[in-house]
Design an enzyme around this catalytic site. Structure first.
Site, short mmCIF file in Angstrom:
data_model
loop_
_atom_site.label_atom_id
_atom_site.label_comp_id
_atom_site.label_asym_id
_atom_site.label_seq_id
_atom_site.Cartn_x
_atom_site.Cartn_y
_atom_site.Cartn_z
N ASP A 191 0.94 -1.30 -0.01
CA ASP A 191 -0.22 0.06 -0.02
C ASP A 191 1.14 1.29 -0.31
OD1 ASP A 191 -2.12 2.45 0.57
OD2 ASP A 191 -3.11 1.14 2.35
N VAL A 192 1.17 1.95 -0.96
CA VAL A 192 1.65 2.95 -0.89
C VAL A 192 1.74 3.97 0.04
CG1 VAL A 192 2.43 2.25 -3.49
CG2 VAL A 192 0.61 3.97 -3.33
N ASN A 205 3.07 4.56 -10.68
CA ASN A 205 1.63 4.15 -11.33
C ASN A 205 0.15 4.15 -10.63
OD1 ASN A 205 0.07 4.24 -13.82
ND2 ASN A 205 0.17 1.71 -13.02
N LYS A 236 -2.15 15.51 -9.56
CA LYS A 236 -1.24 15.43 -9.83
C LYS A 236 -1.30 16.41 -10.72
CE LYS A 236 -2.98 11.39 -11.32
NZ LYS A 236 -1.05 9.89 -11.93
N TYR A 242 -8.10 14.98 -7.07
CA TYR A 242 -7.48 14.52 -8.56
C TYR A 242 -6.77 15.11 -8.74
CZ TYR A 242 -6.26 11.05 -11.97
OH TYR A 242 -5.59 9.83 -12.79
#
Length: 248
Positions: A58-59, A85, A157, A153
Site C-alpha cells: 500500500d503506497v 503509477n 496530479k 485527483y
C-alpha cells in the site's frame, strides 16, 4: 541480469500493461499493489519466472513502502527504474460534497505514495554500484487541465508535476533522472465507461475516444531506453480525438 524495475499499481490497467512490456524487454520487475492475487496473475501471465516478484504493498503506508523496497533489494540487488503509477480518485461529485476522508485518501495514494516510493528509490539508486537510475511518474492529462468534479485527483496530479521537477533537479548530482508521462483516455477497465459518456464542462454527457493502453507501456519503455545522460522530462500520450485542447 538486465535492468530492475518496480511498478506500483501493477495489478491492472496501465501498471499491468507496462510491467508486462518491461518483462518482455528482459527487465526483472517487482509488481506492487494492494491485491496480491491480481499481481500473481500478472506474474503468471508474463511467464518471466524468477525475473518477476508479486509483492503486496500500500503506497500510502510508509512501513509497507519500506518493506517493498527492502524485498526488492534482497531479490534483485539494485533498482534501475521506478514507475510511480499507483493512483485513485473520487466519485464525480461537487467539491463541496466531498468528505475530508475522500480528499485525504486521494492525496495519500497519488501524491504521498509517489513521494514515499521516490524517497526509497533515490536511496537505493544513490547507494548502488553503478549508482543512478530513473523515476517515471504517472501524471495524467489532469496534471494540465481538470475534468468536472475532480478536485482531489487534479490537485494531486498538479502536485505530481512539482514532485517530478524536484526529483529531476535534486537527483542530478547522483545520476538519477526523473520524467513524467501524462496519459489521456487509455482504455482500461477503469476507463471503459468513457465510450458510454463522460461529463463535459457544459454539463452534457458525451462519449470520448480512447486508445490502446499498450501505447502507454511502449512510451514508458522508450523513456527508460535512453541512457541516463538523456531524459524525457514530460511526455503526453493521449487518444488523438479526446477533449484536451480546448477542454474546460
Amino acid at each position: 541480469m538486465g535492468k530492475v524495475a518496480i511498478v506500483t499499481g501493477a495489478g491492472s490497467g496501465i501498471g499491468r500493461q507496462t510491467a508486462l512490456a518491461l518483462l518482455r524487454e528482459g527487465y526483472s520487475v517487482t509488481l506492487a499493489g494492494r491485491r496480491v492475487e491480481r499481481l500473481e496473475a500478472v506474474a503468471e501471465e508474463s511467464g518471466a519466472g524468477p525475473r518477476v516478484r508479486a509483492l503486496q504493498a500500500d503506497v500510502s503506508d510508509a512501513e509497507s513502502v519500506t518493506a517493498l523496497f527492502h524485498k526488492t533489494a534482497r531479490a534483485f540487488g539494485r533498482l534501475d527504474l521506478l514507475f510511480n503509477n499507483a493512483g485513485t480518485g473520487t466519485p464525480p461529485i461537487p467539491m463541496e460534497d466531498l468528505t475530508l476522508e475522500q480528499w485525504q485518501r486521494v492525496v495519500d495514494v497519488n501524491l504521498t505514495g509517489a513521494f514515499l516510493c521516490a524517497q526509497h528509490a533515490i536511496r537505493m539508486m544513490k547507494s548502488q554500484d553503478p549508482k543512478g537510475g530513473r523515476i517515471i511518474n504517472n501524471g495524467s492529462i489532469s496534471a494540465h487541465v481538470p475534468r468536472p468534479h475532480s478536485a482531489p485527483y487534479t490537485s494531486t496530479k498538479h502536485g505530481m508535476t512539482g514532485l517530478t521537477r524536484s526529483i529531476a533537479l535534486d537527483g542530478r548530482e547522483h545520476n538519477i533522472v526523473c520524467g513524467q508521462i501524462d496519459i489521456g483516455n487509455a482504455l482500461t477497465r477503469m476507463t471503459a465507461r468513457m465510450s458510454e459518456g463522460m461529463p463535459q464542462p457544459d454539463g452534457s454527457i458525451k462519449p470520448e475516444p480512447t486508445m490502446d493502453v499498450e501505447n502507454v507501456a511502449q512510451a514508458v519503455v522508450y523513456m527508460d531506453s535512453l541512457p541516463l545522460d538523456a531524459n524525457v522530462p514530460f511526455i503526453t500520450v493521449m487518444a488523438s480525438a479526446m477533449p484536451f485542447f480546448g477542454r474546460g
